[in-house]
Scaffold this active site. Structure first.
Site, PDB file in Angstrom:
ATOM      1  N   GLU A 140       0.835  -1.208   0.000  1.00 56.43           N
ATOM      2  CA  GLU A 140       0.000   0.000   0.000  1.00 56.43           C
ATOM      3  C   GLU A 140       0.867   1.255   0.000  1.00 56.43           C
ATOM      4  O   GLU A 140       0.523   2.250  -0.636  1.00 56.43           O
ATOM      5  CB  GLU A 140      -0.963   0.020   1.179  1.00 56.43           C
ATOM      6  CG  GLU A 140      -1.910   1.198   1.084  1.00 56.43           C
ATOM      7  CD  GLU A 140      -3.271   0.966   1.707  1.00 56.43           C
ATOM      8  OE1 GLU A 140      -4.079   1.910   1.637  1.00 56.43           O
ATOM      9  OE2 GLU A 140      -3.536  -0.120   2.240  1.00 56.43           O
ATOM     10  N   SER A 175       7.550 -17.672   1.651  1.00 57.37           N
ATOM     11  CA  SER A 175       8.006 -17.001   2.874  1.00 57.37           C
ATOM     12  C   SER A 175       9.472 -16.600   2.721  1.00 57.37           C
ATOM     13  O   SER A 175      10.192 -17.122   1.872  1.00 57.37           O
ATOM     14  CB  SER A 175       7.816 -17.898   4.098  1.00 57.37           C
ATOM     15  OG  SER A 175       8.587 -19.072   3.967  1.00 57.37           O
TER      16      SER A 175
END
Length: 140
Positions: free
Chosen positions: A63, A93
């Site tokens: 974001e 991951s």
């Protein structure tokens, strides 16, 4: 772009102090005609309890880079940019190193925009695929 790349990155990084981006050690490292890239180190401060990068930190990175890209590629002087929706698919991951988030337009509308944000590791392996929808609202 009419403004040099180094100047755009300098302006983006000038907004980092005293924000979540500073807390997460996010910095803006590359920009082009249709993209912006930010980097975030993967350390214990962005880990989940089992020692790998927290999905929420990846979403915050995505974001952050998408919102900053709005200010570069949209009319931020006359419009406020806000996030409407974000979705992330965490693919792999990572426990250490750096991750890089690159934001590119999928749709560049006057009111709404849709961003494709890929988060990769230092070897350009996909860590997370993110879609961000933003809205441009006229400043009053």
């Amino acid at each position: 772009m009419n403004i040099p790349k180094s100047e755009i990155l300098k302006r983006c990084n000038a907004y980092v102090p005293n924000t979540l981006m500073q807390t997460l050690s996010i910095d803006y490292v590359d920009v082009g005609d249709d993209f912006l890239t930010a980097r975030m180190p993967v350390t214990s401060k962005v880990h989940q309890p089992d020692g790998v990068l927290h999905g929420g930190a990846m979403v915050a990175l995505a974001e952050s880079v998408g919102s900053a890209a709005c200010f570069i590629f949209l009319d931020a002087q006359n419009f406020m940019i806000r996030g409407l929706e974000i979705s992330a698919n965490h693919i792999r991951s990572i426990a250490s190193g750096n991750v890089f988030a690159t934001a590119k337009f999928i749709h560049k509308g006057r009111t709404t925009q849709v961003w494709d944000i890929k988060i990769t590791d230092e070897d350009e392996r996909l860590i997370s695929a993110v879609k961000l929808t933003t809205i441009a609202l006229p400043k009053k």
